[in-house]
Write a protein that holds these residues in place. Structure first.
Motif, mmCIF file in Angstrom:
data_model
loop_
_atom_site.group_PDB
_atom_site.id
_atom_site.type_symbol
_atom_site.label_atom_id
_atom_site.label_comp_id
_atom_site.label_asym_id
_atom_site.label_seq_id
_atom_site.Cartn_x
_atom_site.Cartn_y
_atom_site.Cartn_z
ATOM 1 N N ARG A 50 0.591 -1.545 0.268
ATOM 2 C CA ARG A 50 0.045 0.083 0.230
ATOM 3 C C ARG A 50 0.947 1.190 -0.172
ATOM 4 N N SER A 51 0.231 2.140 -0.950
ATOM 5 C CA SER A 51 1.404 3.251 -1.185
ATOM 6 C C SER A 51 0.224 4.209 -1.194
ATOM 7 N N CYS A 52 0.683 5.531 -0.488
ATOM 8 C CA CYS A 52 -0.059 6.854 -0.395
ATOM 9 C C CYS A 52 0.807 8.361 -1.197
ATOM 10 N N GLY A 53 0.097 8.734 -2.060
ATOM 11 C CA GLY A 53 1.010 10.252 -2.804
ATOM 12 C C GLY A 53 -0.414 10.978 -2.624
ATOM 13 N N GLU A 94 -7.321 6.193 -7.738
ATOM 14 C CA GLU A 94 -6.987 4.812 -6.808
ATOM 15 C C GLU A 94 -6.082 4.280 -7.815
ATOM 16 N N ASP A 95 -4.663 3.957 -7.858
ATOM 17 C CA ASP A 95 -4.498 3.016 -8.788
ATOM 18 C C ASP A 95 -3.956 1.808 -8.473
ATOM 19 N N VAL A 131 -2.122 1.751 -5.389
ATOM 20 C CA VAL A 131 -1.555 3.757 -4.088
ATOM 21 C C VAL A 131 -2.819 4.525 -4.218
ATOM 22 N N THR A 132 -2.609 4.926 -3.631
ATOM 23 C CA THR A 132 -3.860 5.934 -3.445
ATOM 24 C C THR A 132 -3.769 7.515 -3.654
ATOM 25 N N ARG A 138 -1.365 9.166 -16.359
ATOM 26 C CA ARG A 138 -2.443 10.263 -17.325
ATOM 27 C C ARG A 138 -3.480 11.078 -16.371
ATOM 28 N N ARG A 139 -4.381 9.004 -16.988
ATOM 29 C CA ARG A 139 -6.085 8.936 -16.267
ATOM 30 C C ARG A 139 -5.722 10.083 -14.776
#
Length: 144
Positions: A8-11, A72-73, A88-89, A128-129
């Motif tokens: 889990r990552s966030c940015g 989200e990715d 990733v959030t 890009r999305r």
């Protein structure tokens, strides 16, 4: 075949306003990929705390998260032959009157770009999305 390990990552999509125009902060990893600042969640951290910490670590910036944006990715990659499922959030964050400084152990550069340049620079379609979602969110609020 076992389940891939999950990370889990966030940015955040980070932006600043300069004389009425919006500039997006795009980072370049040591591997050469262009994207947004993000990093691993630490135990006990909330998603927003992770995003704020990682942005500060990677760019030296103190940012403000905008309420109501979340993207989200999800993707899978291999590390030492082991599949890893990455989630990733991304939030949306603004800064002003600061100069970004890349964390040299993780980044080869930090760039402020006009929206079209940022869109062209991003290495992955998911970036890009997410940038398009962030731009639409800001435009609905009269920014950019």
């Amino acid at each position: 075949m076992h389940e891939p390990k999950t990370e889990r990552s966030c940015g955040a999509v980070v932006f600043t306003r300069d004389r009425g125009s919006v500039q997006y902060l795009i980072i370049q990893s040591l591997s050469g990929a262009f994207g947004f600042p993000k990093g691993h969640m630490e135990p006990g951290e909330r998603e927003e705390e992770t995003a704020l910490r990682e942005i500060a670590e990677e760019t030296g910036l103190s940012v403000t998260l905008l309420e109501g944006f979340r993207a989200e990715d999800r993707y899978t990659f291999s590390l030492d032959g082991e599949p890893i499922s990455k989630h990733v959030t991304y939030f949306l964050a603004e800064f002003s009157r600061q100069i970004p400084t890349p964390q040299e152990t993780e980044l080869s550069g930090v760039f402020l770009m006009a929206p079209e340049d940022a869109m062209a620079a991003l290495s992955f379609e998911s970036g890009r999305r997410i940038l398009a979602e962030a731009r639409a969110f800001l435009q609905r609020r009269g920014i950019g």
